[in-house]
Design an enzyme around this catalytic site. Sequence first.
Site, short mmCIF file in Angstrom:
data_model
loop_
_atom_site.label_atom_id
_atom_site.label_comp_id
_atom_site.label_asym_id
_atom_site.label_seq_id
_atom_site.Cartn_x
_atom_site.Cartn_y
_atom_site.Cartn_z
N LYS A 86 23.74 9.24 12.67
CA LYS A 86 24.62 9.87 11.66
C LYS A 86 24.98 11.30 11.83
O LYS A 86 26.06 11.48 11.34
CB LYS A 86 23.73 9.87 10.41
CG LYS A 86 23.33 8.32 9.65
CD LYS A 86 24.76 7.96 9.28
CE LYS A 86 24.90 6.72 8.88
NZ LYS A 86 26.14 6.02 8.46
N TYR B 249 17.75 7.04 13.64
CA TYR B 249 19.00 6.91 12.59
C TYR B 249 19.83 8.30 12.37
O TYR B 249 20.83 8.36 12.36
CB TYR B 249 18.19 6.28 11.30
CG TYR B 249 19.39 6.25 10.34
CD1 TYR B 249 20.09 5.16 10.20
CD2 TYR B 249 19.21 7.23 9.19
CE1 TYR B 249 21.08 5.17 9.22
CE2 TYR B 249 20.05 7.10 8.05
CZ TYR B 249 21.19 5.92 8.07
OH TYR B 249 21.94 5.91 7.10
#
Lengths: 455, 247
Positions: free
Chosen positions: B157, B153
């Site tokens: 980002k 994740y």
Amino acid sequence: MNSEQLALTGWGRTTPSVASLVDISADELTQTGVLERLDQSGRGIIARGMGRSYGDPAQNGGGSVVRISDGKIEVNSARGSVRVGAGISLDTLLREIIPLGWFVPVTPGTRFVTVGGAIAADIHGKNHHVDGSFGSHVQEMTLLLADGTQRSLSPTGEHTNLFWATVGGMGLTGIILDATFSLIPIETRHCVVTNERVPDFDTLIEKMIASDHLYQYSVAWIDLCATGSSLGRALLASANHASLDELRVMNPKQTTDPLAYSPPMLADIPSVVPNVFNKLTIKAFNELWYRKTPKLQHHTETLTGFFHPLDMVGWWNRLYGRNGFIQYQFVVPDNAVDTLRSIVEKVAAHGHASFVNVLKRFGPGSGGYLSFPTSGWTLTIDIPSGVDGLDTLLNELDEMILGVGGRHYLAKDAQLTPAVIRSGYPRLDEWKAIRRTVDPNGRWASDLARRLDLL
Amino acid sequence: MNNAINQPQTILVLGGNSDIARAIVAELSSPALKTVVLACRDAASADTSGFANDVEIATITFDATKHALHASMIEEVAAEHGDLDVVIQAFGQLGLDVADDPVAAANLVTVNYAGAVSSGLAVAAQLRKQGHGTLVVLSSVAGVRTRASNFVYGSTKAGQDAFATGLGHSLHGSGANVMTVRPGFVRSSMTKGMQEAPFTIDVSDVAKAVANGLKKGSSVVWAPAKLRGVFALLKFAPDFVWRKLDS
Ligand SMILES: Cc1cc2nc3c(=O)[nH]c(=O)nc-3n(C[C@H](O)[C@H](O)[C@H](O)COP(=O)(O)OP(=O)(O)OC[C@H]3O[C@@H](n4cnc5c(N)ncnc54)[C@H](O)[C@@H]3O)c2cc1C
């Protein structure tokens, strides 16, 4: 033709958008195919004068913004009129005509506006109660239409509807190429001015009603910081053009060359300055301004001193810093004095209005579909854009103004909504219908038009 | 077109059910706001409740993984609703269990990163055409320095964040802007049940930070603002320290 991609704003420096800014001669602009080329992006074209309107009417994000770079001035002394290219500024025009003994029929608080901008906003001056707005003096104008053809318009001629849709039409009916309008004869570059300190709102209203018909020019600088018993205290300035005889009596030194005209420039504000206006400085400024004038003063002032004092400092709008500022101007009917007083109270309580706050009484409107001036009281308020509670304040004022049948000035607006404009301008739909007949494919567009849903 | 006090008329939310995005819309609401367009994986799933009464709420289908449709979707929204003043890129998944699943991890990349790139470019083209408007990209501090517990994740980002700041530079002078928002741990339905980190904030705090950033024309906003300083240090902390902090 000279073109450049540039972020543009109005005089309030609030909402930039990037467009292609094109400086072009009237000749080149009117050649076949030029409008098509300028509208290649499909975002439309809008005319721009000197960008002295406060908000976004002379911007067109993603499209073209066109300034006419040349133009002639032809004075017709026999008729007391002048034919002027629409890109010519009142500054240039005044330098030409004052020495000949003429003055413009209407001037705003700055000379740095073009004839095109003056017609498109149907501007008003301190003589509105006597002489009406700029559009009332226009005898004829040439309009470049969306299809590239030109049309000659006059107030009562064949295309009278298009004439009155263009007067006050914020450039959205086409590009004005030139205009012929009447001039005012003058004998000197001076005015005979009476300045009077007025202690409060009610006295001010009384005095303006009692006296403004006695003068060609009349306006009040109102202190919007004063509260309580001083609420609405003001300096009332009333004037007429000075005749040579009057000047001989009142200011004999100035009679040698009574029509010489060279307006002074004192300073330029640099491009990056922090906002100097806060509650304290604004209050102090208003106090000083009020005190500096004697209780009653009767003297002569130059045309510049009386009409364009702000022009002596270049780019004074930069004093508001990065966030810029809003000028909020509205008109309410003559009988709405109580509402006007409540508005003054509200603004004074908020405490952020700054220093160009002006109250004026309008005479009847000109007939422009979207013209702002109409009989009643018009108040102009300057407020820095970043201050707290501004949106709530303005929304409350909007409601009060619309509640008594008032309206707001498009040339100043930068924060109204389509609903507020619709309610203030009952002839908006008629105007739109006329506009569409000459611009069926949406060639003209501006940020203002998109924001307020004018097209 | 924004008005002179920076209030937008039209907002498009990519990831229309995002709590943070909805809080931002609420924060940006004013009488000037005309239209909010909620773009969700399935237009019918968009929650149109909870907005001010006089605002038009429109919905449109937007699948972050259908990159080929992004440009036409943005064009359709602009054709229907006019200029986009603020676009909030708020879609994304946390992908908590993807570290051992290469396919799921790659899918997360497709949503969070590839989807951000293709929709971001489509939005940029529209804003450039308008000559004004701001793309608000909801990045995360998780991408500033990736952690063992959510590095896939975090890497998406990081990619989205690098893309967004670079896009901002590429748009300089066009009138279009990008504002990259780096929140820390935010209490929302997306993080429900997860253990809160230091500096945890609510969606309304992020919304306020975003509104403030838009007013000032910021290119990067941290929420809370303190995290900027914290991460300036953490970024350069030795690996063993970083691992310790993360455990
Ligand atoms: C210090 C100051 C004082 C002011 N005082 C007053 C006042 O007392 N009374 C008043 O009425 N106004 C006042 N104004 C406002 C100003 O007079 C108007 O905004 C005017 O329209 C500005 O003219 P401009 O040439 O700068 O036009 P711009 O601001 O550049 O444009 C204004 C509008 O005119 C249109 N336009 C410009 N040229 C053409 C053209 N050739 N053909 C068609 N449309 C065109 C534009 O599209 C735009 O919609 C003041 C402004 C300032 C800064």
